[in-house]
Write a protein that holds these residues in place. Structure first.
Motif, PDB file in Angstrom:
ATOM      1  N   UNK A 156     -26.651  -8.670   2.428  1.00  0.00           N
ATOM      2  CA  UNK A 156     -26.126  -7.363   3.003  1.00  0.00           C
ATOM      3  C   UNK A 156     -27.080  -6.992   4.135  1.00  0.00           C
ATOM      4  N   UNK A 157     -27.871  -8.048   4.844  1.00  0.00           N
ATOM      5  CA  UNK A 157     -28.669  -7.554   6.044  1.00  0.00           C
ATOM      6  C   UNK A 157     -28.049  -6.705   7.141  1.00  0.00           C
ATOM      7  N   UNK A 158     -26.703  -6.921   7.369  1.00  0.00           N
ATOM      8  CA  UNK A 158     -26.135  -6.017   8.487  1.00  0.00           C
ATOM      9  C   UNK A 158     -25.823  -4.554   8.129  1.00  0.00           C
ATOM     10  N   UNK A 159     -25.982  -4.310   6.656  1.00  0.00           N
ATOM     11  CA  UNK A 159     -25.865  -2.707   6.474  1.00  0.00           C
ATOM     12  C   UNK A 159     -27.130  -2.024   6.828  1.00  0.00           C
ATOM     13  N   UNK A 160     -28.296  -2.703   6.947  1.00  0.00           N
ATOM     14  CA  UNK A 160     -29.743  -2.013   7.562  1.00  0.00           C
ATOM     15  C   UNK A 160     -29.557  -1.588   8.980  1.00  0.00           C
ATOM     16  N   UNK A 161     -28.699  -2.157   9.760  1.00  0.00           N
ATOM     17  CA  UNK A 161     -28.321  -1.597  11.017  1.00  0.00           C
ATOM     18  C   UNK A 161     -28.007  -0.122  11.208  1.00  0.00           C
ATOM     19  N   UNK A 162     -27.151   0.255  10.079  1.00  0.00           N
ATOM     20  CA  UNK A 162     -26.838   1.882   9.961  1.00  0.00           C
ATOM     21  C   UNK A 162     -28.039   2.750   9.294  1.00  0.00           C
ATOM     22  N   UNK A 163     -29.211   2.085   9.302  1.00  0.00           N
ATOM     23  CA  UNK A 163     -30.356   2.740   8.807  1.00  0.00           C
ATOM     24  C   UNK A 163     -30.651   2.517   7.632  1.00  0.00           C
ATOM     25  N   UNK A 164     -32.036   2.696   7.352  1.00  0.00           N
ATOM     26  CA  UNK A 164     -32.724   2.093   6.138  1.00  0.00           C
ATOM     27  C   UNK A 164     -32.290   3.005   4.944  1.00  0.00           C
ATOM     28  N   UNK A 175     -14.313  10.399  10.091  1.00  0.00           N
ATOM     29  CA  UNK A 175     -14.829  11.615   9.638  1.00  0.00           C
ATOM     30  C   UNK A 175     -14.268  11.745   8.209  1.00  0.00           C
ATOM     31  N   UNK A 176     -12.990  11.459   8.018  1.00  0.00           N
ATOM     32  CA  UNK A 176     -12.167  11.586   6.539  1.00  0.00           C
ATOM     33  C   UNK A 176     -12.747  10.449   5.519  1.00  0.00           C
ATOM     34  N   UNK A 177     -13.136   9.333   6.059  1.00  0.00           N
ATOM     35  CA  UNK A 177     -13.647   8.619   5.119  1.00  0.00           C
ATOM     36  C   UNK A 177     -15.043   8.938   4.769  1.00  0.00           C
ATOM     37  N   UNK A 178     -15.804   9.518   5.529  1.00  0.00           N
ATOM     38  CA  UNK A 178     -17.241   9.796   5.213  1.00  0.00           C
ATOM     39  C   UNK A 178     -17.231  10.974   4.437  1.00  0.00           C
ATOM     40  N   UNK A 183     -19.525   1.507   7.851  1.00  0.00           N
ATOM     41  CA  UNK A 183     -20.549   1.133   8.947  1.00  0.00           C
ATOM     42  C   UNK A 183     -19.613   0.725  10.224  1.00  0.00           C
ATOM     43  N   UNK A 184     -18.436   0.046  10.062  1.00  0.00           N
ATOM     44  CA  UNK A 184     -17.807  -0.364  11.262  1.00  0.00           C
ATOM     45  C   UNK A 184     -17.150   0.703  12.036  1.00  0.00           C
ATOM     46  N   UNK A 185     -16.502   1.559  10.983  1.00  0.00           N
ATOM     47  CA  UNK A 185     -15.862   2.774  11.544  1.00  0.00           C
ATOM     48  C   UNK A 185     -16.848   3.623  12.363  1.00  0.00           C
ATOM     49  N   UNK A 186     -17.787   3.917  11.832  1.00  0.00           N
ATOM     50  CA  UNK A 186     -18.705   4.525  12.666  1.00  0.00           C
ATOM     51  C   UNK A 186     -19.299   3.942  14.037  1.00  0.00           C
ATOM     52  N   UNK A 187     -19.443   2.781  14.001  1.00  0.00           N
ATOM     53  CA  UNK A 187     -19.873   2.100  15.063  1.00  0.00           C
ATOM     54  C   UNK A 187     -18.749   1.911  16.099  1.00  0.00           C
TER      55      UNK A 187
END
Length: 616
Positions: free
Chosen positions: A113-121, A381-384, A370-374
Motif C-alpha cells: 500500500x505504499x503508493x497510497x501515501x502519495x495522497x497524504x499521510x 467529485x462524484x466518487x469523492x 487517488x488515480x482519479x484525483x491525480x
C-alpha cells in the motif's frame, strides 16, 4: 536551534499514524489470550488420532497426504504434530499462530500500500487502519480461539508474501521459485490453496514486461499446469476422512440454484459486517456483500480502462488479487456448504477468507480514487462524495461487529471450557450414546485420545477424576435456585427419565458442567450422567432476555436410562462442577425414584398432572 537528533514533527506524526494503524491487532491479541484453552477441540481430535498412529508406527505417507474433511492438510498436520511433539501438546499456541499469520498478511498489505501515501499521510493512515480492523476483525469469533483454524490462514499468507515478492521488485528466477514454493504450500494447506498460483499468474504476467505475448502465454500455461497437477494429487489423494457435503454433484452443482448460490456468496462476502444490528444478519450481510461486489467490479472496470498506465496497474493489481481470492473462496464455500438453505453462510470460520475481499475492495477503491484525483477525472467529485459516507458506514459496521465478535469469542471459550470439564471423566465414564455430546458435535474419540495425550504428558488443563464417587471432589456451598436448579424428573414411559434444570451461575456466566448423581439405599453417591447448558449464540449479547427467560439461555436437559441407576429406591441430585477448583456445588432439587415400590424398574415417579399421579 532544533537538536538534529530530535525527531521531526512529520516523522513523529508518521509514528503516531503507524501506532494507530496497528492498534486493532494489539487490542485483539490482548482480548484473545486470556480466553485461550490449551486442549484440542472438535475437528482437532482427528489430528490427535493421526498423531497417535504416528507414535504407534501405524502412520503412512498416504495417510499424511490424505485430505482431512475434503481439504488438503499436509502442512496443517505437520504444524499440529510439531506442537504436540515438541511443545508438549500446548495447542493454545495455535490460535496465537493464527494471529501471527494475520500479522504477516497485514505487513504485506502495508508494504503493497505504499503508493497510497502519495495522497497524504492522513487518508492513507485512515484506510490502512480500516484494513487492519478488517484483517484482525473480532467478528471471526471462534477462529481466534479454536486450535484448528490456523490452517485457514496459510493460503492467504502464501498469497500475500507471493504478492510482496513479485510486485516490489523486478521478476527474477529466485523470486519465481519462492512464489512456486509458496503456491505448493498453499495447495497442501487448504482447499482454497489453488487460487494462490492462479492469482499469482496475473502478477507474473504483469511483471514480464518486455517479453513477447507468446513467451508470456507459454510461461503462464506451464505455471498453471505444474501447479494444477500438484493440486490434483493434493485434492484426490486416497484415504481422505470424508467427502464434502456436495461432492456427489461435482462442478455441475455450480450452476444449480443460481439465485440461492448468489445469495449465499453475497452473505459470505458481507458476513463479518452484517451482525449486531436490528436488521436480519443474513439480509444485511447480503446487501453489504452486494454493495462491495458492485464497488469492486466498478473499480476493476476503471483499472482495465487504464491498464496502459503501468504505475496505476501495479498499484491496483494486489488489491484485485486479494479480492479475487476472497470472492473465489466464497464461491468454493457455497459449493461445499450450501444445501437447501443459506442458514450456515454466516459461519464465523468463513470470515478468514471473506476478509480478503473486503480489504481488497477497500484498498482498490482507495487506489482508484487517488488515480482519479491525480488524473483530473470528471468522475472524481462524484466518487469523492460517495466515498466519505461509504467509508463511515464501513467503519461503523466494523466496530459493531467487533463487539459481536468479542461476545462470540467468550461464547466459544465457555463451550471449550465445558468440553474441558467433560474430559475430567474420560477415564471413568463412556461417551457411547451420550445425547449431550452428540448435540455438541463433540468427537466421541476425544475420551480415548485425551487419555493417550495425558499418558505422554501432552494434555493440559485437564485433571482426570479417579472414580465416579462424589467424594472425589470438594463440596462447596449450595447455589441459589435463581440460576441453578434440578427440576423433578419426568418418566418418558420407555425405560428412561427426562431430566431438566438450570445451569447458570449469573446473568453472564454458566456452569462448566452439571453432575447428576444417584445414590441407592446402600452404596456411595456416584455420578451417573453429565449435562451442560447449550448456550445460544446470543447469550452474551442479550442479558435482559437471559434474566427473563433463563430456561432458554441457561437451561440443560438430559435423558437418563433407568438401567443405569442402582436397584431399589434411588435419590437423584445435581451439582455444578467447578473444574479449576475441583469443587462441586449442590443445587436446588433432590428427587427420589421408586419410593413406593422398591426394586421396580421404573414408574414410581410421575410428572404432576400425568395420570393423576404426582411427584414424591
Amino acid at each position: 536551534m532544533t537538536d538534529a537528533s530530535s525527531p521531526s514533527p512529520v516523522r513523529m506524526r508518521h509514528w503516531w499514524a503507524w501506532l494507530i494503524i496497528v492498534l486493532p491487532a494489539i487490542v485483539l491479541l490482548v482480548q484473545m489470550v486470556p480466553l485461550l484453552v490449551p486442549m484440542p477441540c472438535l475437528d482437532s481430535w482427528s489430528y490427535v488420532q493421526q498423531y497417535r498412529e504416528l507414535m504407534e508406527d501405524r502412520f503412512s505417507w498416504e495417510r499424511f497426504f490424505a485430505p482431512n474433511y475434503v481439504h488438503p492438510s499436509a502442512v496443517g498436520k505437520t504444524i499440529y504434530f510439531a506442537v504436540l511433539h515438541y511443545l508438549d501438546g500446548n495447542v493454545a499456541v495455535l490460535p496465537v499462530l493464527s494471529w501471527v499469520l494475520s500479522a504477516v498478511i497485514a505487513l504485506c498489505v502495508y508494504r503493497l500500500a505504499r503508493p497510497l501515501w502519495k495522497g497524504g499521510w492522513f487518508p492513507a493512515a485512515l484506510v490502512l487502519t480500516c484494513a487492519t480492523l478488517i484483517i484482525f476483525n473480532a467478528a471471526q469469533g471462534e477462529v481466534w480461539l479454536w486450535d484448528f483454524m490456523y490452517q485457514n490462514f496459510i493460503p492467504g499468507v502464501c498469497l500475500s508474501v507471493g504478492m510482496w515478492l513479485l510486485l516490489t521488485r523486478p521478476l527474477s528466477a529466485w523470486r519465481l521459485l519462492v512464489a512456486s514454493l509458496l503456491s505448493i504450500i498453499a495447495i497442501h494447506s487448504f482447499g482454497t490453496g489453488y487460487f494462490v498460483p492462479l492469482i499469482l499468474s496475473l502478477v507474473i504476467w504483469h511483471g514480464m514486461q518486455g517479453r513477447s505475448r507468446c513467451q508470456k502465454t507459454l510461461f503462464i500455461i506451464a505455471w498453471l499446469l505444474v501447479h494444477g497437477v500438484v493440486a490434483y494429487f493434493a485434492l484426490s489423494a486416497p484415504g481422505g476422512s470424508e467427502r464434502g457435503p456436495d461432492a456427489e454433484e461435482g462442478l455441475s452443482s455450480l450452476f444449480g440454484r443460481p439465485l440461492m448460490r448468489t445469495h449465499f456468496v453475497l452473505i459470505v462476502l458481507g458476513g463479518t459486517l452484517g451482525k449486531g444490528t436490528v436488521f436480519e444478519p443474513e439480509t444485511l450481510a447480503a446487501v453489504l456483500g452486494g454493495i462491495l461486489l458492485a464497488v469492486f467490479l466498478a473499480c476493476v472496470v476503471f483499472a482495465w480502462r487504464h491498464r496502459r498506465d503501468r504505475e496505476m496497474t501495479a498499484a491496483a493489481l494486489p488489491w484485485i488479487g486479494f479480492a479475487l481470492y476472497g470472492l473465489g473462496s466464497a464461491v468454493l464455500i457455497s459449493l461445499g456448504r450450501m444445501h437447501n438453505s443459506v442458514d450456515n453462510a454466516l459461519d464465523e470460520r468463513f470470515g478468514t477468507f471473506s476478509i480478503f475481499f473486503v480489504f481488497g475492495t477497500l484498498l482498490l477503491a482507495a487506489t482508484v480514487l487517488q488515480e482519479m484525483a491525480s488524473s483530473g477525472s470528471s468522475w472524481f467529485p462524484y466518487a469523492r462524495r460517495a466515498a466519505s459516507p461509504a467509508f463511515a458506514v464501513l467503519a461503523v459496521t466494523l466496530f459493531i461487529n467487533w463487539g459481536v465478535g468479542i461476545h462470540l469469542m467468550r461464547l466459544k471459550h465457555s463451550r471449550m471450557d465445558q468440553e474441558r470439564a467433560l474430559l475430567t471423566f474420560a477415564r471413568v465414564m463412556s461417551l457411547e450414546n451420550n445425547e449431550w455430546m452428540e448435540s455438541r458435535i463433540t468427537r466421541k474419540s476425544s475420551f480415548a485420545l485425551s487419555s493417550f495425550l495425558a499418558d505422554r504428558g501432552r494434555l493440559h488443563g485437564v485433571e482426570f477424576a479417579p472414580d465416579r464417587t462424589l467424594g472425589s471432589f470438594k463440596m462447596g456451598k449450595k447455589l441459589g435456585s435463581k440460576w441453578a436448579r434440578f427440576d423433578p424428573p419426568v418418566d418418558t414411559r420407555d425405560g428412561k427419565w427426562k431430566l431438566t434444570g438450570l445451569g447458570g451461575l449469573s446473568v453472564e456466566n454458566v456452569a462448566d458442567l452439571i453432575l447428576i448423581t444417584a445414590q441407592g439405599t446402600d452404596g456411595p453417591e456416584e455420578v451417573v450422567a453429565l449435562a451442560a447448558t447449550l448456550m445460544p449464540a446470543t447469550f452474551y449479547e442479550r442479558q435482559k432476555e437471559v434474566r427473563t427467560n433463563p430456561e432458554f439461555y441457561v437451561g440443560w436437559s438430559r435423558t437418563l436410562d433407568d438401567s443405569s441407576l442402582p436397584n431399589g429406591v434411588v435419590t437423584l441430585r445435581a451439582y455444578v462442577f467447578d473444574q479449576d477448583k475441583r469443587v462441586v456445588h449442590p443445587i436446588e432439587g433432590v428427587h427420589r425414584l421408586r419410593d413406593d415400590q422398591a426394586g421396580a424398574s421404573i414408574g414410581a415417579y410421575r410428572q404432576v398432572g400425568s395420570d393423576g399421579s404426582k411427584p414424591l
